[in-house]
Design a protein around this motif. Sequence first.
Motif, PDB file in Angstrom:
ATOM      1  N   TYR A  63      45.733  36.143  35.781  1.00 56.23           N
ATOM      2  CA  TYR A  63      44.364  35.471  36.760  1.00 56.23           C
ATOM      3  C   TYR A  63      44.458  36.168  38.145  1.00 56.23           C
ATOM      4  O   TYR A  63      43.563  36.680  39.035  1.00 56.23           O
ATOM      5  CB  TYR A  63      43.964  34.021  37.050  1.00 56.23           C
ATOM      6  N   VAL A  64      45.017  36.252  39.145  1.00 53.57           N
ATOM      7  CA  VAL A  64      45.226  35.836  40.342  1.00 53.57           C
ATOM      8  C   VAL A  64      45.114  37.598  40.208  1.00 53.57           C
ATOM      9  O   VAL A  64      44.432  38.428  41.653  1.00 53.57           O
ATOM     10  CB  VAL A  64      46.726  35.606  40.806  1.00 53.57           C
ATOM     11  N   ARG A  65      45.875  38.509  39.996  1.00 48.63           N
ATOM     12  CA  ARG A  65      46.245  40.084  40.235  1.00 48.63           C
ATOM     13  C   ARG A  65      45.026  40.911  40.041  1.00 48.63           C
ATOM     14  O   ARG A  65      44.775  41.439  41.030  1.00 48.63           O
ATOM     15  CB  ARG A  65      47.277  40.336  38.978  1.00 48.63           C
ATOM     16  N   ASP A  66      43.885  40.341  38.598  1.00 51.76           N
ATOM     17  CA  ASP A  66      42.653  40.479  38.582  1.00 51.76           C
ATOM     18  C   ASP A  66      41.985  40.016  39.465  1.00 51.76           C
ATOM     19  O   ASP A  66      40.869  41.234  40.205  1.00 51.76           O
ATOM     20  CB  ASP A  66      42.049  39.853  37.087  1.00 51.76           C
ATOM     21  N   ARG A  67      41.775  38.867  40.229  1.00 56.86           N
ATOM     22  CA  ARG A  67      41.037  38.755  41.315  1.00 56.86           C
ATOM     23  C   ARG A  67      41.432  39.128  43.362  1.00 56.86           C
ATOM     24  O   ARG A  67      41.197  39.068  43.720  1.00 56.86           O
ATOM     25  CB  ARG A  67      40.922  37.142  41.222  1.00 56.86           C
TER      26      ARG A  67
ATOM     27  N   ARG B 102      35.963  39.537  50.691  1.00 60.06           N
ATOM     28  CA  ARG B 102      34.959  38.504  50.704  1.00 60.06           C
ATOM     29  C   ARG B 102      35.175  38.926  52.365  1.00 60.06           C
ATOM     30  O   ARG B 102      36.253  38.992  53.415  1.00 60.06           O
ATOM     31  CB  ARG B 102      35.391  37.584  50.603  1.00 60.06           C
TER      32      ARG B 102
ATOM     33  N   GLU C  90      42.223  41.985  44.201  1.00 57.79           N
ATOM     34  CA  GLU C  90      41.320  42.214  45.218  1.00 57.79           C
ATOM     35  C   GLU C  90      40.226  42.011  45.466  1.00 57.79           C
ATOM     36  O   GLU C  90      39.543  42.178  46.947  1.00 57.79           O
ATOM     37  CB  GLU C  90      40.964  43.912  44.474  1.00 57.79           C
ATOM     38  N   ALA C  91      39.431  41.712  45.100  1.00 62.41           N
ATOM     39  CA  ALA C  91      37.851  40.447  44.884  1.00 62.41           C
ATOM     40  C   ALA C  91      38.110  39.683  46.117  1.00 62.41           C
ATOM     41  O   ALA C  91      37.073  39.736  46.698  1.00 62.41           O
ATOM     42  CB  ALA C  91      36.682  39.824  43.771  1.00 62.41           C
ATOM     43  N   TRP C  92      39.010  38.865  46.058  1.00 64.47           N
ATOM     44  CA  TRP C  92      38.802  38.372  47.345  1.00 64.47           C
ATOM     45  C   TRP C  92      38.706  38.738  48.266  1.00 64.47           C
ATOM     46  O   TRP C  92      38.351  38.504  49.615  1.00 64.47           O
ATOM     47  CB  TRP C  92      40.465  37.064  46.752  1.00 64.47           C
TER      48      TRP C  92
ATOM     49  N   THR D  35      50.950  40.390  45.198  1.00 68.69           N
ATOM     50  CA  THR D  35      50.338  39.921  43.607  1.00 68.69           C
ATOM     51  C   THR D  35      51.499  39.450  42.486  1.00 68.69           C
ATOM     52  O   THR D  35      51.783  38.384  42.227  1.00 68.69           O
ATOM     53  CB  THR D  35      49.308  39.843  44.134  1.00 68.69           C
TER      54      THR D  35
END
Length: 55
Positions: free
Chosen positions: A44-48, A55, A50-52, A31
Amino acid sequence: MDLDRRHGPGLLDPDTGIYEPVRVALDAPATTGLHLQPEELAVYVRDRAEAWCAR
């Protein structure tokens, strides 16, 4: 993603460039390499990412 459902003047005007979807891995290195704009979206994309992926 159904590419046949994409429409609009921006997609039809050859002067605006080519809008081809790009699939990338949802991890920080992939990303980060996208050079997303504006910078707030990139953060925003970098921060999230790994969490996405988790899932």
